[in-house]
Design a protein around this motif. Structure first.
Motif, PDB file in Angstrom:
ATOM      1  N   LEU A 123      -3.905  11.002  -8.026  1.00 44.59           N
ATOM      2  CA  LEU A 123      -2.990  10.479  -7.015  1.00 44.59           C
ATOM      3  C   LEU A 123      -3.605   9.203  -6.459  1.00 44.59           C
ATOM      4  O   LEU A 123      -4.735   9.218  -5.969  1.00 44.59           O
ATOM      5  CB  LEU A 123      -2.799  11.505  -5.894  1.00 44.59           C
ATOM      6  N   SER A 124      -2.883   8.102  -6.551  1.00 40.34           N
ATOM      7  CA  SER A 124      -3.481   6.831  -6.153  1.00 40.34           C
ATOM      8  C   SER A 124      -2.607   6.073  -5.167  1.00 40.34           C
ATOM      9  O   SER A 124      -1.404   5.889  -5.381  1.00 40.34           O
ATOM     10  CB  SER A 124      -3.722   5.931  -7.373  1.00 40.34           C
ATOM     11  N   ASP A 125      -3.234   5.634  -4.083  1.00 33.84           N
ATOM     12  CA  ASP A 125      -2.604   4.671  -3.201  1.00 33.84           C
ATOM     13  C   ASP A 125      -2.361   3.382  -3.993  1.00 33.84           C
ATOM     14  O   ASP A 125      -3.005   3.142  -5.023  1.00 33.84           O
ATOM     15  CB  ASP A 125      -3.526   4.415  -2.005  1.00 33.84           C
ATOM     16  N   LEU A 126      -1.461   2.536  -3.485  1.00 28.39           N
ATOM     17  CA  LEU A 126      -1.159   1.280  -4.175  1.00 28.39           C
ATOM     18  C   LEU A 126      -1.848   0.091  -3.510  1.00 28.39           C
ATOM     19  O   LEU A 126      -2.840  -0.422  -4.002  1.00 28.39           O
ATOM     20  CB  LEU A 126       0.355   1.064  -4.245  1.00 28.39           C
ATOM     21  N   ASP A 127      -1.336  -0.341  -2.364  1.00 30.88           N
ATOM     22  CA  ASP A 127      -1.870  -1.536  -1.709  1.00 30.88           C
ATOM     23  C   ASP A 127      -3.329  -1.349  -1.316  1.00 30.88           C
ATOM     24  O   ASP A 127      -3.710  -0.340  -0.708  1.00 30.88           O
ATOM     25  CB  ASP A 127      -1.040  -1.865  -0.467  1.00 30.88           C
ATOM     26  N   GLU A 128      -4.146  -2.315  -1.695  1.00 30.74           N
ATOM     27  CA  GLU A 128      -5.577  -2.338  -1.419  1.00 30.74           C
ATOM     28  C   GLU A 128      -6.365  -1.248  -2.159  1.00 30.74           C
ATOM     29  O   GLU A 128      -7.549  -1.051  -1.895  1.00 30.74           O
ATOM     30  CB  GLU A 128      -5.882  -2.249   0.089  1.00 30.74           C
ATOM     31  N   THR A 129      -5.702  -0.541  -3.084  1.00 30.10           N
ATOM     32  CA  THR A 129      -6.400   0.442  -3.913  1.00 30.10           C
ATOM     33  C   THR A 129      -6.160   0.151  -5.389  1.00 30.10           C
ATOM     34  O   THR A 129      -7.069  -0.268  -6.106  1.00 30.10           O
ATOM     35  CB  THR A 129      -5.956   1.880  -3.579  1.00 30.10           C
ATOM     36  N   LEU A 130      -4.950   0.371  -5.865  1.00 29.05           N
ATOM     37  CA  LEU A 130      -4.611   0.039  -7.253  1.00 29.05           C
ATOM     38  C   LEU A 130      -4.306  -1.446  -7.409  1.00 29.05           C
ATOM     39  O   LEU A 130      -4.713  -2.084  -8.391  1.00 29.05           O
ATOM     40  CB  LEU A 130      -3.411   0.858  -7.712  1.00 29.05           C
ATOM     41  N   LEU A 131      -3.581  -2.007  -6.456  1.00 34.89           N
ATOM     42  CA  LEU A 131      -3.115  -3.386  -6.573  1.00 34.89           C
ATOM     43  C   LEU A 131      -4.156  -4.380  -6.073  1.00 34.89           C
ATOM     44  O   LEU A 131      -4.894  -4.120  -5.126  1.00 34.89           O
ATOM     45  CB  LEU A 131      -1.831  -3.583  -5.767  1.00 34.89           C
ATOM     46  N   ASN A 132      -4.196  -5.540  -6.731  1.00 38.61           N
ATOM     47  CA  ASN A 132      -4.987  -6.653  -6.225  1.00 38.61           C
ATOM     48  C   ASN A 132      -4.386  -7.137  -4.910  1.00 38.61           C
ATOM     49  O   ASN A 132      -3.256  -6.779  -4.557  1.00 38.61           O
ATOM     50  CB  ASN A 132      -4.999  -7.803  -7.237  1.00 38.61           C
ATOM     51  N   ASP A 133      -5.106  -7.958  -4.194  1.00 35.93           N
ATOM     52  CA  ASP A 133      -4.629  -8.438  -2.898  1.00 35.93           C
ATOM     53  C   ASP A 133      -3.297  -9.177  -2.996  1.00 35.93           C
ATOM     54  O   ASP A 133      -2.509  -9.179  -2.053  1.00 35.93           O
ATOM     55  CB  ASP A 133      -5.664  -9.363  -2.247  1.00 35.93           C
ATOM     56  N   ASP A 134      -3.023  -9.802  -4.154  1.00 36.60           N
ATOM     57  CA  ASP A 134      -1.766 -10.536  -4.328  1.00 36.60           C
ATOM     58  C   ASP A 134      -0.646  -9.667  -4.869  1.00 36.60           C
ATOM     59  O   ASP A 134       0.451 -10.152  -5.169  1.00 36.60           O
ATOM     60  CB  ASP A 134      -1.970 -11.764  -5.225  1.00 36.60           C
ATOM     61  N   GLY A 135      -0.905  -8.355  -5.013  1.00 41.80           N
ATOM     62  CA  GLY A 135       0.126  -7.433  -5.485  1.00 41.80           C
ATOM     63  C   GLY A 135       0.138  -7.221  -6.987  1.00 41.80           C
ATOM     64  O   GLY A 135       0.888  -6.377  -7.485  1.00 41.80           O
ATOM     65  N   SER A 136      -0.681  -7.951  -7.731  1.00 40.26           N
ATOM     66  CA  SER A 136      -0.751  -7.783  -9.181  1.00 40.26           C
ATOM     67  C   SER A 136      -1.664  -6.602  -9.531  1.00 40.26           C
ATOM     68  O   SER A 136      -2.288  -5.998  -8.651  1.00 40.26           O
ATOM     69  CB  SER A 136      -1.269  -9.064  -9.841  1.00 40.26           C
ATOM     70  N   ILE A 137      -1.738  -6.276 -10.825  1.00 43.76           N
ATOM     71  CA  ILE A 137      -2.567  -5.154 -11.281  1.00 43.76           C
ATOM     72  C   ILE A 137      -3.580  -5.664 -12.298  1.00 43.76           C
ATOM     73  O   ILE A 137      -3.221  -6.328 -13.280  1.00 43.76           O
ATOM     74  CB  ILE A 137      -1.715  -4.034 -11.920  1.00 43.76           C
ATOM     75  N   HIS A 138      -4.837  -5.340 -12.091  1.00 43.32           N
ATOM     76  CA  HIS A 138      -5.907  -5.751 -12.997  1.00 43.32           C
ATOM     77  C   HIS A 138      -5.679  -5.126 -14.368  1.00 43.32           C
ATOM     78  O   HIS A 138      -5.332  -3.944 -14.478  1.00 43.32           O
ATOM     79  CB  HIS A 138      -7.246  -5.283 -12.420  1.00 43.32           C
ATOM     80  N   GLN A 139      -5.883  -5.898 -15.420  1.00 41.92           N
ATOM     81  CA  GLN A 139      -5.659  -5.398 -16.779  1.00 41.92           C
ATOM     82  C   GLN A 139      -6.542  -4.191 -17.077  1.00 41.92           C
ATOM     83  O   GLN A 139      -6.125  -3.272 -17.799  1.00 41.92           O
ATOM     84  CB  GLN A 139      -5.922  -6.501 -17.802  1.00 41.92           C
ATOM     85  N   LYS A 140      -7.755  -4.148 -16.535  1.00 36.38           N
ATOM     86  CA  LYS A 140      -8.623  -2.994 -16.760  1.00 36.38           C
ATOM     87  C   LYS A 140      -7.999  -1.717 -16.199  1.00 36.38           C
ATOM     88  O   LYS A 140      -8.142  -0.643 -16.795  1.00 36.38           O
ATOM     89  CB  LYS A 140      -9.992  -3.227 -16.114  1.00 36.38           C
ATOM     90  N   ASN A 141      -7.322  -1.831 -15.062  1.00 40.40           N
ATOM     91  CA  ASN A 141      -6.628  -0.662 -14.510  1.00 40.40           C
ATOM     92  C   ASN A 141      -5.534  -0.189 -15.444  1.00 40.40           C
ATOM     93  O   ASN A 141      -5.367   1.014 -15.687  1.00 40.40           O
ATOM     94  CB  ASN A 141      -6.031  -0.996 -13.140  1.00 40.40           C
TER      95      ASN A 141
END
Length: 275
Positions: free
Chosen positions: A6-24
């Motif tokens: 179970l994962s939070d989104l903002d400031e956890t999964l998402l980068n600060d600009d709202g994008s997602i790191h490719q490694k994730n």
């Protein structure tokens, strides 16, 4: 063995600009291809998570989202069909009272989430930018008369946005002093003070989903950064704080990562603690 993340989104999964790191993206796909469930557990509407699911490649099978800080579990099929699996809403009267008590000054920005829509009253320029960066759909309302909500779907939560911590705390105090028996208070993203019905949080509903999926609670993990993540981090078999998490979250976590949301913290956890 961790079967449900179970994962939070903002400031956890998402980068600060709202994008997602490719490694994730890569790590989550490996985890789910091995039979695991990766489920966003967010304060947001599930409607705003569709793009995230697509980016993660989680739109090919039945996918779950825990939304509104535990207010609902939604299942989304590959064809886009949605099913409300669980729902924990508040009454219109309670929402009106929370709304009223939160209007402590003219520049308070207020969100009212129904099951399928987000209504925003007095949206601030900073909040408008935040919503735009994360592609969150919403409808602006220009009146404090909320009677129209009687014709909408059930209300999930009410939150307030302000840049000043002292103002957010004053809102929190004003609402809880009168409604302490009826509401659950949380803070998030260093900008929001949030209210759900008493007894509804990310932890309770996250474990409810585990039960639905027949997954033992010990085989769950929860990742987060802010105070509205505390309940899921305490409830999960393994509670995980990203490096940029508040100290209060690190203090209760089983695992404190050395990577931030911008450094693919979710991938760090999956690669080093799960797979």
């Amino acid at each position: 063995m961790i079967q449900l993340i179970l994962s939070d989104l903002d400031e956890t999964l998402l980068n600060d600009d709202g994008s997602i790191h490719q490694k994730n993206i890569d790590a989550i796909q490996r985890f789910t291809q091995n039979g695991g469930y990766f489920v966003p557990n967010t304060g947001r509407s599930y409607k705003s998570v569709t793009g995230t699911l697509n980016t993660l490649g989680l739109n090919q099978t039945r996918q779950y989202v825990v939304s509104y800080n535990g207010g609902a579990i939604i299942a989304i099929e590959p064809d886009g069909k949605e099913e409300v699996v669980a729902q924990h809403n508040m009454s219109l009267d309670l929402a009106k009272k929370i709304f009223e008590l939160g209007q402590i000054q003219d520049d308070v920005d207020t969100h009212i989430y129904t099951l399928d829509k987000l209504f925003i009253y007095n949206i601030s320029p900073a909040d408008k930018q935040y919503m735009s960066e994360r592609q969150v759909p919403y409808t602006e309302i220009d009146s404090d008369d909320l009677t129209f909500l009687a014709n909408e779907k059930p209300i999930m939560k009410v939150i307030f946005e302000h840049s000043e911590p002292a103002v957010r705390q004053k809102i929190a105090d004003n609402v809880t002093n009168e409604l302490t028996a009826s509401v659950l208070l949380t803070f998030s993203s260093n900008r929001y003070v949030e209210f759900n019905p008493k007894g509804v949080d990310k932890g309770v509903t996250g474990l409810e989903l585990a039960d639905i999926l027949h997954i033992d609670h010990d085989n769950t993990a929860a990742l987060g950064d802010n105070l509205n993540d505390a309940a899921q981090i305490k409830a999960a078999g393994v509670g995980v704080a990203v490096a940029n998490a508040k100290q209060e979250i690190k203090d209760i976590a089983d695992v404190v990562l050395t990577t931030t949301n911008n450094d693919a913290a979710v991938a760090d956890f999956i690669e080093n603690y799960v797979i």
